[in-house]
Design a protein around this motif. Sequence first.
Motif, PDB file in Angstrom:
ATOM      1  N   SER A   1      16.728  -2.180 -19.123  1.00  0.00           N
ATOM      2  CA  SER A   1      17.996  -1.483 -19.341  1.00  0.00           C
ATOM      3  C   SER A   1      17.835  -0.021 -18.952  1.00  0.00           C
ATOM      4  CB  SER A   1      18.408  -1.586 -20.808  1.00  0.00           C
ATOM      5  OG  SER A   1      17.522  -0.829 -21.618  1.00  0.00           O
TER       6      SER A   1
ATOM      7  N   GLN B   1      15.680   1.727 -21.458  1.00  0.00           N
ATOM      8  CA  GLN B   1      14.269   1.377 -21.303  1.00  0.00           C
ATOM      9  C   GLN B   1      13.659   2.085 -20.097  1.00  0.00           C
ATOM     10  OE1 GLN B   1      14.806  -2.871 -21.137  1.00  0.00           O
ATOM     11  NE2 GLN B   1      14.303  -3.155 -23.300  1.00  0.00           N
TER      12      GLN B   1
ATOM     13  N   SER C   1      21.436   3.994 -26.089  1.00  0.00           N
ATOM     14  CA  SER C   1      20.230   4.230 -25.300  1.00  0.00           C
ATOM     15  C   SER C   1      19.852   5.711 -25.317  1.00  0.00           C
ATOM     16  CB  SER C   1      20.437   3.763 -23.855  1.00  0.00           C
ATOM     17  OG  SER C   1      20.651   2.375 -23.794  1.00  0.00           O
TER      18      SER C   1
END
Length: 276
Positions: A166, A169, A199
């Motif tokens: 992602s 990540q 995120s």
Amino acid sequence: MSREPEMTATPLTADAPAAAHTRAAAARVVDLHKVYGKGEAQVRALDGVTLDLARGEFTAIMGPSGSGKSTMMHCAAGLDAVTSGEVYIGDVDITRLKDKALTTLRRDRIGFVFQSFNLIPTLNAEENILLPLAIAGRKADPAWFDTVIQTVGLRDRLSHRPNELSGGQQQRVACARALVSQPEIVFADEPTGNLDSTSGAEVLGFLRRSVDEFGQTIVMVTHDPVAAAHTDRVVFLADGRVVDEMREPTADKILERMKRLDVRVKPDAQTHDAGA
């Protein structure tokens, strides 16, 4: 991370920048000027910036569009040449270094995290993290590598390539890559700009932990008050100058300060930096 301490602000002028903190400086800029172009096309991006960046501290650089914040970071990190002034990493004035010495210093003593991640798509996460050390012909300290991987929370994703991760990540991989060489200072340019709020919070939490637990020094350019609220100190630029700072920031206090700065610079239609 929830942080709601009271704000302490110190008004600044171009002649009295933020230098009152007692920690030693990991980096500092002295009377920094950056001018692009000549004659009528001249753009003065930085106009006499002096600033100390303390060791073991998380600092945000903020300001209206055209304030010079990204230019200041690029000059401080040795990514852009200055027109005049001095830039120190530790005790080394990098404006006096030749290209080869500057490249070596950036590789060995500075970490970088950027909005676009800058991962190599054909390498897996572990290979991307170790790439700067591989280029330098060095091996990672096993204990430190393990600590960074544990903190970044991607131990089970090390064999995955960027397209299998992602956005959050991927940015955490980029953060780990910046930290694995144990740099003196990490510069982060809008590191959450391409991320959703969840995120982004993960990445900011990791950066915050690297300061609190490892004593890392981080300087982050951001336009986001929520991101800046994770830091210890916010430095505000306007028209290429340091104009204010805030310690123990909160998102609401930062937003209010940014609104005042935006109102102050709007009557001047000429911005001083083609970028941020």
